[in-house]
Design an enzyme around this catalytic site. Structure first.
Site, PDB file in Angstrom:
ATOM      1  N   ASP A   1      24.348  45.000  37.852  1.00 55.05           N
ATOM      2  CA  ASP A   1      24.148  43.617  37.430  1.00 55.05           C
ATOM      3  C   ASP A   1      23.159  42.897  38.352  1.00 55.05           C
ATOM      4  O   ASP A   1      22.857  43.347  39.456  1.00 55.05           O
ATOM      5  CB  ASP A   1      25.480  42.870  37.398  1.00 55.05           C
ATOM      6  CG  ASP A   1      26.199  42.884  38.744  1.00 55.05           C
ATOM      7  OD1 ASP A   1      26.208  43.946  39.400  1.00 55.05           O
ATOM      8  OD2 ASP A   1      26.753  41.849  39.146  1.00 55.05           O
TER       9      ASP A   1
ATOM     10  N   GLU B   1      29.142  43.212  40.479  1.00 52.58           N
ATOM     11  CA  GLU B   1      29.134  43.030  41.932  1.00 52.58           C
ATOM     12  C   GLU B   1      28.743  41.613  42.310  1.00 52.58           C
ATOM     13  O   GLU B   1      29.237  41.057  43.298  1.00 52.58           O
ATOM     14  CB  GLU B   1      28.170  44.038  42.573  1.00 52.58           C
ATOM     15  CG  GLU B   1      28.258  44.113  44.102  1.00 52.58           C
ATOM     16  CD  GLU B   1      27.335  43.139  44.822  1.00 52.58           C
ATOM     17  OE1 GLU B   1      27.451  43.018  46.062  1.00 52.58           O
ATOM     18  OE2 GLU B   1      26.491  42.497  44.165  1.00 52.58           O
TER      19      GLU B   1
END
Length: 383
Positions: A82, A144
């Site tokens: 991400d 994350e």
């Protein structure tokens, strides 16, 4: 080797073109499945055993565990899929189009940290025709940048299992053996609104919040006297008063007020204990001002991470890179990998000051040295 796996630059171009923002704000938050599917396809094509693992409770989010070889030990090369949100108007180029200029690759996620995956795959390609004695695992995680739900789910599931783990966050290929934790917390004061001409008509949440702020500042001072670690540039825990919202008009007694703050604990400081201490300190204030005070974690928090300074992987990384292992103040997925029993470091191409801002880039001169170091790590821990 199959021809279906692209070259390094083509892989990077496709990963950057696949949006995968994670954010605590639903309007920004996106699925990471496009990135996972790209990586799964390339790695399966190279002969890795691949498993896409949905993250429980997070629709559209998944981790990828790709394994080459087998055995009880081995090496994990881990990264998150991400990115953070972005301000497109501040970029000189399209954030989702890989752009080459000034001997750099520009694009959202180039260094933090989609760029690590093509580099790890490029290193792995050198071992496809060799018999690995221990497995090589390429691990791709979700969320994350927001909740770390992907790494948390893996730790709770007890997988993957290996002996060593390298998390490819941007460190300029300097091995990181320790980092602070991160907590984002809120304190909400609920008072009673009323006409400002008569304070007895209400309970002013802003006045109570004034004492909340003073108590948190005092708590910060006490922590900084009690805890110190000279291996960090900022050797004490930090507590930042980040934002505050309250009231609605000057002539109304403030009925509610909320503060959000950030706390960065050192290794050895337990997140739950810190939360309990803050709650304990708030209770007398609630009584004094006749208000309700609620404390809440904005996300579960990241524990501090500390490996042994002389661990096998730390020493090996120092030897291969020529850099002495260091500590950093930002948080990573390292404590979750360590919880799985792995000797863990954080080490990857690019630099943290290029992340989370417009015109994020990965310099060309970071790529080949990183491939070379990863090849040496695979050779040592998997052959």
């Amino acid at each position: 080797m199959s021809n279906n796996c692209p070259d390094l630059v083509s892989m990077l171009r496709q990963l950057i073109a696949s949006p995968s923002v994670s954010c605590t704000q639903p309007d920004w938050d996106q699925s990471n499945l496009g990135v996972i599917e790209l990586l799964e396809g390339w790695l399966a094509d190279l002969g890795f055993q691949t498993e896409v693992v949905p993250v429980p409770g997070h629709p559209g989010k998944a981790n990828l565990i790709a394994t080459l070889g087998s055995g009880p030990g081995g090496l994990v090369l881990a990264g998150h899929t991400d990115t953070v949100p972005f301000n497109a108007e501040l970029w000189q180029s399209d954030p989702f189009k890989l752009t080459e200029r000034d001997n750099r690759f520009y694009g959202l996620g180039t260094c933090d940290m989609k760029g690590f995956f093509p580099i790890a795959i490029e290193a792995a390609k050198q071992f496809l025709d060799k018999t690995l004695q221990q497995p090589l695992i390429i691990l791709a995680t979700a969320d994350e940048e927001s909740s770390m739900s992907g790494a948390r789910a893996l730790a709770e599931a007890g997988r993957p299992k290996a002996r060593y783990a390298v998390i490819g966050e941007p460190t300029g290929m300097k091995p990181i053996y320790m980092h602070k934790g991160m907590m984002m917390e809120s304190v909400r004061v609920e008072g009673k609104a009323g006409h400002s001409s008569d304070p007895s008509l209400g309970a002013n949440a802003l006045e109570a919040m004034h004492s909340v702020l003073s108590e948190l500042i005092a708590f910060r001072g006490e922590m900084q006297k009690q805890y110190h670690n000279s291996d960090f540039v900022i050797a004490e825990p930090t507590l930042n008063l980040g934002c505050i919202h309250g009231g609605d008009n000057p002539n109304r007694i403030c009925g509610s007020c909320e503060l959000e703050y950030d706390l960065r604990p050192l290794p050895g400081m337990d997140l739950d204990n810190l939360r309990e201490e803050v709650s304990r300190r708030m209770a007398p204030l609630a009584d004094r001002f006749a208000v309700d005070i609620q404390t809440k974690a904005l996300f579960p928090g990241i524990p501090a991470f500390a490996n042994q300074r002389d661990s096998n992987l730390v020493r090996t990384a120092e030897k291969l890179t020529g850099y002495t292992a260091q500590s950093v103040a930002f948080g990573t997925e390292a404590p979750f990998m360590q919880a799985l029993g792995m000797d863990t470091i954080v080490m990857g191409p690019g630099f943290i000051d290029q992340a989370h801002q417009p015109d994020e880039y990965l310099a060309f001169d970071q790529i080949k040295p990183t491939v070379a170091v990863l090849e040496k790590l695979i050779e040592q821990y998997c052959l």
